[in-house]
Design a protein around this motif. Structure first.
Motif, PDB file in Angstrom:
ATOM      1  N   LYS A  15       0.952  -1.334   0.187  1.00 24.17           N
ATOM      2  CA  LYS A  15      -0.050   0.077  -0.159  1.00 24.17           C
ATOM      3  C   LYS A  15       0.799   1.346  -0.067  1.00 24.17           C
ATOM      4  O   LYS A  15       0.124   2.515  -0.199  1.00 24.17           O
ATOM      5  N   ALA A  65     -11.587   6.411  -7.503  1.00 25.74           N
ATOM      6  CA  ALA A  65     -12.178   6.689  -6.255  1.00 25.74           C
ATOM      7  C   ALA A  65     -13.627   7.218  -6.142  1.00 25.74           C
ATOM      8  O   ALA A  65     -14.440   6.706  -5.116  1.00 25.74           O
ATOM      9  N   ALA A  70     -14.927   6.530  -2.378  1.00 25.51           N
ATOM     10  CA  ALA A  70     -13.938   7.192  -1.631  1.00 25.51           C
ATOM     11  C   ALA A  70     -14.239   8.510  -1.096  1.00 25.51           C
ATOM     12  O   ALA A  70     -14.490   9.218  -1.768  1.00 25.51           O
ATOM     13  N   PRO A  71     -13.284   8.821   0.057  1.00 27.26           N
ATOM     14  CA  PRO A  71     -13.504  10.262   0.447  1.00 27.26           C
ATOM     15  C   PRO A  71     -12.460  10.943  -0.625  1.00 27.26           C
ATOM     16  O   PRO A  71     -11.546  10.592  -1.262  1.00 27.26           O
ATOM     17  N   PHE A  74      -8.688  10.791  -1.535  1.00 27.08           N
ATOM     18  CA  PHE A  74      -8.200   9.484  -1.152  1.00 27.08           C
ATOM     19  C   PHE A  74      -7.362   8.847  -2.315  1.00 27.08           C
ATOM     20  O   PHE A  74      -8.132   8.786  -3.468  1.00 27.08           O
ATOM     21  N   ASP A  75      -6.067   8.465  -2.362  1.00 29.30           N
ATOM     22  CA  ASP A  75      -5.657   7.929  -3.430  1.00 29.30           C
ATOM     23  C   ASP A  75      -5.743   6.369  -3.479  1.00 29.30           C
ATOM     24  O   ASP A  75      -4.909   5.589  -2.894  1.00 29.30           O
ATOM     25  N   VAL A  76      -6.750   6.109  -4.316  1.00 25.71           N
ATOM     26  CA  VAL A  76      -6.836   4.451  -4.485  1.00 25.71           C
ATOM     27  C   VAL A  76      -5.909   3.530  -4.993  1.00 25.71           C
ATOM     28  O   VAL A  76      -5.833   2.562  -4.977  1.00 25.71           O
ATOM     29  N   TYR A  78      -2.642   4.494  -4.217  1.00 23.44           N
ATOM     30  CA  TYR A  78      -1.350   4.365  -3.117  1.00 23.44           C
ATOM     31  C   TYR A  78      -0.233   4.888  -3.458  1.00 23.44           C
ATOM     32  O   TYR A  78       0.886   4.830  -2.991  1.00 23.44           O
TER      33      TYR A  78
END
Length: 175
Positions: A15, A65, A70-71, A74-76, A78
């Protein structure tokens, strides 16, 4: 052979990545591992789009995202410097299974090369969106494709996660 089995047992999803891009040679090895996955009837319906362009990765990340709910921010992916979008010819009866095998091979190849990797879902929704269709077109793929998954790849920032304990009833042997 023993090293292959050890790699299969020890590979973990990563991650956290450094900013350093993987080498062309490493990317080629990973893509070739995917190409050498088995496919039903040897139809080879899967295609791979390796994205190393930071702007494209940001766009795909925002789209993924959004699909994930996702908020904001947020880096989906990673922070991985390379995203391989795996798609497959929608007319192939085994498209999802065949593409999934390709992803498995790529994840294992990345680990064998000392890299980190992780499967990120929602490629199906990504390729249904106009941005996904634009990516397919830019990569030179025409026709009907379904998204199978995204493989994020890079140098692990903090090594590999520790193994998790396997469930007790993972398998049965019938003799």
């Amino acid at each position: 052979m023993k090293q292959t089995l050890e790699d299969l047992k020890n590979r973990r999803s990563v991650k956290e990545y450094t900013d350093e891009q993987i080498t062309d040679e490493q990317l080629q090895e990973i893509l070739e591992a995917g190409m050498n996955a088995p496919s039903g009837g040897n139809r080879q319906p899967a295609v791979f789009i390796a994205v190393q362009n930071r702007e494209w990765i940001k766009k795909l990340c925002r789209l993924n995202a959004e699909i994930a709910g996702a908020p904001e921010g947020f880096d989906v992916f990673y922070g991985a410097p390379c995203v391989i979008v795996v798609a497959a010819d929608a007319s192939s009866p085994d498209a999802v299974k065949d593409g999934s095998l390709c992803i498995g091979n790529m994840l294992n190849a990345a680990y064998a090369l000392g890299l980190g990797a992780r499967w990120i879902n929602r490629a199906d929704g990504m390729l249904e969106d106009s941005l996904g269709k634009e990516l397919l077109k830019e990569a030179g793929y025409e026709g009907s494709y379904i998204g199978i998954g995204n493989v994020i790849v890079g140098y692990p920032k903090n090594g590999y996660p520790q193994p998790v304990e396997h469930k007790k009833d993972y398998y049965r042997i019938i003799r």
